[in-house]
Design an enzyme around this catalytic site. Structure first.
Site, PDB file in Angstrom:
ATOM      1  N   GLN A 181      41.774  39.725  42.034  1.00 39.52           N
ATOM      2  CA  GLN A 181      42.050  40.219  43.397  1.00 39.52           C
ATOM      3  C   GLN A 181      43.544  40.269  43.717  1.00 39.52           C
ATOM      4  O   GLN A 181      43.911  40.530  44.865  1.00 39.52           O
ATOM      5  CB  GLN A 181      41.340  39.332  44.440  1.00 39.52           C
ATOM      6  CG  GLN A 181      39.831  39.403  44.389  1.00 39.52           C
ATOM      7  CD  GLN A 181      39.251  40.738  44.875  1.00 39.52           C
ATOM      8  OE1 GLN A 181      39.946  41.553  45.486  1.00 39.52           O
ATOM      9  NE2 GLN A 181      37.973  40.964  44.593  1.00 39.52           N
ATOM     10  N   SER A 201      41.078  43.126  36.224  1.00 39.48           N
ATOM     11  CA  SER A 201      39.989  44.111  36.201  1.00 39.48           C
ATOM     12  C   SER A 201      40.455  45.398  36.877  1.00 39.48           C
ATOM     13  O   SER A 201      40.967  45.370  37.995  1.00 39.48           O
ATOM     14  CB  SER A 201      38.787  43.530  36.955  1.00 39.48           C
ATOM     15  OG  SER A 201      37.752  44.476  37.014  1.00 39.48           O
ATOM     16  N   HIS A 203      38.940  48.106  38.178  1.00 35.34           N
ATOM     17  CA  HIS A 203      38.322  48.788  39.322  1.00 35.34           C
ATOM     18  C   HIS A 203      38.731  48.215  40.667  1.00 35.34           C
ATOM     19  O   HIS A 203      38.352  48.728  41.720  1.00 35.34           O
ATOM     20  CB  HIS A 203      36.788  48.829  39.168  1.00 35.34           C
ATOM     21  CG  HIS A 203      36.063  47.551  39.404  1.00 35.34           C
ATOM     22  ND1 HIS A 203      35.407  47.283  40.588  1.00 35.34           N
ATOM     23  CD2 HIS A 203      35.867  46.457  38.628  1.00 35.34           C
ATOM     24  CE1 HIS A 203      34.829  46.093  40.509  1.00 35.34           C
ATOM     25  NE2 HIS A 203      35.094  45.568  39.326  1.00 35.34           N
ATOM     26  N   CYS A 326      28.658  40.686  44.898  1.00 32.72           N
ATOM     27  CA  CYS A 326      27.722  40.200  43.890  1.00 32.72           C
ATOM     28  C   CYS A 326      26.648  39.306  44.494  1.00 32.72           C
ATOM     29  O   CYS A 326      25.536  39.259  44.004  1.00 32.72           O
ATOM     30  CB  CYS A 326      28.465  39.410  42.827  1.00 32.72           C
ATOM     31  SG  CYS A 326      30.027  40.134  42.403  1.00 32.72           S
TER      32      CYS A 326
HETATM   33  C1  LIG Z   1      38.027  36.981  41.903  1.00 33.07           C
HETATM   34  C2  LIG Z   1      37.121  37.810  41.070  1.00 33.07           C
HETATM   35  N1  LIG Z   1      36.930  37.478  39.767  1.00 33.07           N
HETATM   36  C3  LIG Z   1      36.120  38.189  38.970  1.00 33.07           C
HETATM   37  C4  LIG Z   1      35.435  39.279  39.436  1.00 33.07           C
HETATM   38  C5  LIG Z   1      34.540  40.055  38.508  1.00 33.07           C
HETATM   39  O1  LIG Z   1      35.190  41.248  38.109  1.00 33.07           O
HETATM   40  P1  LIG Z   1      34.370  42.485  37.512  1.00 33.07           P
HETATM   41  O2  LIG Z   1      33.656  43.126  38.653  1.00 33.07           O
HETATM   42  O3  LIG Z   1      35.426  43.386  36.929  1.00 33.07           O
HETATM   43  O4  LIG Z   1      33.461  41.963  36.463  1.00 33.07           O
HETATM   44  C6  LIG Z   1      35.583  39.657  40.782  1.00 33.07           C
HETATM   45  C7  LIG Z   1      34.830  40.803  41.337  1.00 33.07           C
HETATM   46  O5  LIG Z   1      34.589  40.902  42.512  1.00 33.07           O
HETATM   47  C8  LIG Z   1      36.454  38.902  41.608  1.00 33.07           C
HETATM   48  O6  LIG Z   1      36.638  39.217  42.890  1.00 33.07           O
END
Ligand SMILES: Cc1ncc(COP(=O)(O)O)c(C=O)c1O
Length: 386
Positions: A181, A201, A203, A326
């Protein structure tokens, strides 16, 4: 109807340039980067250029970058890979109670394998005290894992402070930063952070979904999660997602070039808060406004269930989230807000608004009018029911 996408911490729209780069590479550089012929060499060149640029954005070396499928894989690889590689040295890991499930559930799995996990709780405002991490350190602590920015509240965690402290007091303990983030939004120089591993990440910064990278400091051993050919130095075998990686590099470049975006977002967040106040909308901010990023705001509209408000806002073209994307389909409250000790009323009415620079030029008053209308209508219904 104009739509307001205010859920950028869940995911972002790909930028035009990233889409174009994805299409260009997918169409014209389709060779396997491991192939020895010209088509392979062309693809390898795209990977090398992307790796070189991306490594420079965090002050790392090219060979310290491992391409992954995103944040979940990056976190799994860092935690499980390092824990298993150094399991003989120690079996204690420290993290915080506000981490993303990609860290918390991985730590649960490590617990099953015999590792001991200490989760440091946050303060009521979502902040994490460095002293509590320091106190948790033991002689057998092999790893500390911490997010730079919390995805639900926007709280900034003291990564640089912990990293520096570990480097001078516990150099045998590795430090992993979940930068999902925060990448592209704050300074993430890995040497300054004292990070041995760092997850990114694509996206979350207008790049494609299903691609990311993990920084692993040279010399840090990391056992692979999957086995196959020798790609990515054997740490993450499998044919690389060339088009996704090239598009991620383009998205990163644009995000980093737009640095004054944080100033614009700061003004935007202030305008949202003052706009709601001006309209007489009753709300409470979850988390400290001071030590938080300008692109995430977690607020509760008392007595209005967040899911109900989410759908009401959706019907007027405003897209927000209840906690993290999630976990938002599950009935249970956010583990982050719960760890902060918020009341039930506050948790059940919490909404996350998250922006990117794409939002800063929007007709904010129009969005706030729609929020006011939904909140007012729902409060009337709630009051009638009481
Ligand atoms: C702090 C954090 N770590 C890990 C992830 C997971 O990333 P990804 O969606 O690319 O698997 C997210 C996704 O919301 C996140 O906000």
């Amino acid at each position: 109807m104009k739509e307001f996408y205010w859920d950028n911490s869940a995911t972002t729209a790909m930028s035009r340039a990233a889409i174009d780069e994805y299409g260009r590479v997918a169409e014209t550089v389709f060779g396997n980067p491991s192939s020895l012929h010209r088509k392979g060499v062309e693809a390898e060149k795209v990977l090398r250029a992307s790796r070189s640029f991306l490594s420079s954005t965090i002050g790392a070396k090219e060979k310290e970058i491992t391409f992954t499928s995103g944040g979940t894989e990056g976190n799994n690889l860092a935690l499980r890979g390092i824990a298993r590689a150094y399991g003989k040295r120690g079996r204690h890991i420290i993290s915080t109670a506000v981490e993303h499930p990609a860290v918390l559930n991985t730590l649960d799995q490590l617990k099953v394998l015999g590792y001991e996990i200490t989760l440091v709780p946050p303060n009521a405002d979502g902040s994490v005290e460095p002293g509590r991490i320091r106190e948790a350190l033991r002689a057998d602590t092999i790893l500390v894992s911490m997010m730079a920015v919390n995805n639900e509240t926007g709280s900034i965690l003291p990564c640089a402070e912990i990293g520096a402290w570990l480097k001078s007091n516990a150099s045998e303990t590795f430090f992993h930063v979940d930068a999902v983030q925060s990448y592209g939004k704050m300074d993430l120089d890995v040497r300054r952070l004292g990070a041995d591993a760092l997850t990114v990440s694509a996206h979350k910064f207008h790049g494609p979904k299903g691609v990311g990278f993990l920084y692993l400091r040279e010399g840090v051993r990391c056992q692979p999660l999957v086995f196959g050919g020798g790609q990515e130095q054997g740490i993450r075998p499998g044919t690389e997602n060339t088009a996704g990686i090239a598009a991620m590099a383009v998205a990163a470049q644009i995000t980093l070039d737009a640095r004054p975006a944080m100033e614009r977002l700061k003004l935007f967040k202030e305008a949202v808060l003052s706009g709601l106040e001006k309209r007489g909308v009753e709300f409470e901010v979850n988390g400290a406004l001071g030590d938080s990023v300008p692109y995430i705001l977690n607020i509760s509209f008392p007595y209005i269930r967040s899911e109900v408000l989410l759908h009401s806002l959706e019907s007027v073209g405003v897209y927000v989230s209840t906690g993290s994307a999630c976990s938002s389909k599950k009935k249970n409250y956010s583990h982050v807000l719960r760890a902060m000790g918020l009341s039930e009323i506050r948790m059940e009415s919490a909404i996350r608004l998250s922006w990117s620079d794409y939002n800063t030029g929007e007709a904010l008053e129009e969005a706030l009018d729609r929020i006011e209308k939904c909140v007012t209508e729902l409060s009337k219904i709630m009051k009638r029911r009481k």
